[in-house]
Design a protein around this motif. Sequence first.
Motif, PDB file in Angstrom:
ATOM      1  N   ASP A   1      45.856  -9.016   9.842  1.00 32.52           N
ATOM      2  CA  ASP A   1      44.759  -8.917  10.800  1.00 32.52           C
ATOM      3  C   ASP A   1      44.082  -7.551  10.692  1.00 32.52           C
ATOM      4  O   ASP A   1      44.757  -6.536  10.541  1.00 32.52           O
ATOM      5  CB  ASP A   1      45.339  -9.105  12.209  1.00 32.52           C
ATOM      6  CG  ASP A   1      44.333  -9.706  13.164  1.00 32.52           C
ATOM      7  OD1 ASP A   1      43.147  -9.793  12.809  1.00 32.52           O
ATOM      8  OD2 ASP A   1      44.750 -10.097  14.274  1.00 32.52           O
ATOM      9  N   ASP A   2      42.774  -7.557  10.783  1.00 33.98           N
ATOM     10  CA  ASP A   2      41.990  -6.318  10.837  1.00 33.98           C
ATOM     11  C   ASP A   2      42.155  -5.426   9.615  1.00 33.98           C
ATOM     12  O   ASP A   2      42.457  -4.235   9.738  1.00 33.98           O
ATOM     13  CB  ASP A   2      42.335  -5.531  12.111  1.00 33.98           C
ATOM     14  CG  ASP A   2      41.847  -6.239  13.367  1.00 33.98           C
ATOM     15  OD1 ASP A   2      40.725  -6.761  13.334  1.00 33.98           O
ATOM     16  OD2 ASP A   2      42.591  -6.276  14.365  1.00 33.98           O
TER      17      ASP A   2
ATOM     18  N   THR B   1      41.839 -13.431  15.621  1.00 36.04           N
ATOM     19  CA  THR B   1      43.294 -13.417  15.752  1.00 36.04           C
ATOM     20  C   THR B   1      43.792 -14.765  16.278  1.00 36.04           C
ATOM     21  O   THR B   1      44.766 -15.327  15.778  1.00 36.04           O
ATOM     22  CB  THR B   1      43.718 -12.277  16.704  1.00 36.04           C
ATOM     23  OG1 THR B   1      43.261 -11.042  16.148  1.00 36.04           O
ATOM     24  CG2 THR B   1      45.224 -12.221  16.869  1.00 36.04           C
TER      25      THR B   1
ATOM     26  N   ARG C   1      36.622 -11.872  24.519  1.00 35.74           N
ATOM     27  CA  ARG C   1      37.643 -11.085  25.204  1.00 35.74           C
ATOM     28  C   ARG C   1      37.099 -10.549  26.524  1.00 35.74           C
ATOM     29  O   ARG C   1      37.773 -10.562  27.536  1.00 35.74           O
ATOM     30  CB  ARG C   1      38.118  -9.936  24.313  1.00 35.74           C
ATOM     31  CG  ARG C   1      39.338  -9.250  24.867  1.00 35.74           C
ATOM     32  CD  ARG C   1      39.915  -8.266  23.893  1.00 35.74           C
ATOM     33  NE  ARG C   1      40.368  -8.919  22.674  1.00 35.74           N
ATOM     34  CZ  ARG C   1      40.269  -8.369  21.472  1.00 35.74           C
ATOM     35  NH1 ARG C   1      39.745  -7.193  21.328  1.00 35.74           N
ATOM     36  NH2 ARG C   1      40.717  -9.019  20.425  1.00 35.74           N
TER      37      ARG C   1
END
Length: 463
Positions: free
Chosen positions: A232-233, A176, A331
């Motif tokens: 995204d995704d 992202t 993350r």
Amino acid sequence: MLVQETDVWQAVLGEIELSVSRGSYITWFKNTRLLKMKDGLLVVGVPNVFVKQQLELRHTAFLMEILEKNGIKPKQLEFKIHSGITVKKPLEENMVILPAPAQEQADNTGGKPRTNRTSSLSHSYRQGINERYTFDNFVVGSGNELAYAACQAIAAKPGTKYNPLFLYGGVGIGKTHLMQAAGNAILARKPNARIVYASTEQFVQEFVDALRYKKNTDFANHYRNVDVLIMDDVQFLAGKERVQEEFFHTFNALHQANKQIIISSDKPPKDIPTLEDRLRSRFTWGMSIDMQNPDFETRCAIVQIKASAHGITLPVDLVEYLATYVQTNVRELEGALNQLLAFCEMRGLDPTLVVATGLLGSHKTRPKHVSAKHIIERTAKHFQVSMEDIIGPKRDKDIVVPRQIAMYLLREELKISFPKIARELGRKDHTTAIHSVEKITKEIAFDADVRQAIADIKERLYA
Ligand code: ADP
Ligand code: MG
């Protein structure tokens, strides 16, 4: 600065580039320059404090060696943060952002500046782009450099090169961030570019709403009239036939008009279940890039860059501790750092290694309780083969591969000898173990399935 001196530095950099990994070169050396070379003092300009720290700490001897090879023997080597060094952005003038569609241009003839016009639309055309994610605050390392380069190329000339660009890889490794950075870079150049970033869930939700409120045409027009679409995704398209169909048409419209499409997923197109073949094939029309977990140096740099965003410089031992504490997902790494910083702020403490180990515990790596037997059992379980088979004589492919992976894990995780690895798996000949470990090591580089299997087994092992 004499021209000659700049040349010297170029030669030094050229040699460094050949001797270290690409990721390491880009992260630590590429953006340096020679500031001064006089009376035995050599001053190297670096872009920021963490590059400075890392060079001082880890690479001084290496640099001295390369300098010496190039006929320079400084008595003293210093690194200095030099504001003139910014990371080069290969943005070019001739961007291929096409003019607004006729209807919108007609609307604009009323004299209102376009930006006002677009921002008053219910859907603005810089939708979903978050300024927080830029190329500048993205650390380039071995696992992501290709994706980084592709996103930069796209930012320079959207719609011309890799179309679509398909980025895939596990959670929290920067997909992202990179796609958003490309969006931001384009907007920095062309504030009027129509860029839409949408999570696939959002695309699905908006599509469902559009059907419900009979706004299908608005929905379709919105997505088909962008200059850059970032989705995204897309693994979340799995099993949603009507949405896939809509996305298929959106894709075609954009692709035909040479508009840039950037897509991410947690797995390669071939592994997304129940994805229509026509979409699957389109996803691979442009360029697909597999993003991998960052290596240790990259993780260190990420910790530093995230801390510096809070205005904090961390001691090097703490940075290394955090980079070892979380080895996979960025993350989580960021989470650990934030947890630590919040704790320090509340208690009025400076972030140090002692505070961090107190809060997060000692290193998570290689807990003692993992034994050879654990590893073999976990691997067998993962592949749903029995212990008897994995240590037995069978040579069927669906048993040989798990056996080889078990051998690889024994070597990697426990560092035990090849003869012992062979014995653990009921083999007489230790060359089998050597061969297996080599084979799996190679496969990891290009086979996402093998990589994923190993990551899954390890996760269970240390959970
Ligand atoms: P993904 O989309 O792959 O799940 P994200 O892009 O959301 O991952 O990244 C998770 C977090 O980690 C974000 O805060 C992002 O800024 C950060 N991050 C990931 N990779 C890097 C990197 N190479 N440099 C700096 N930050 C990174
Ligand atoms: Mg993401």
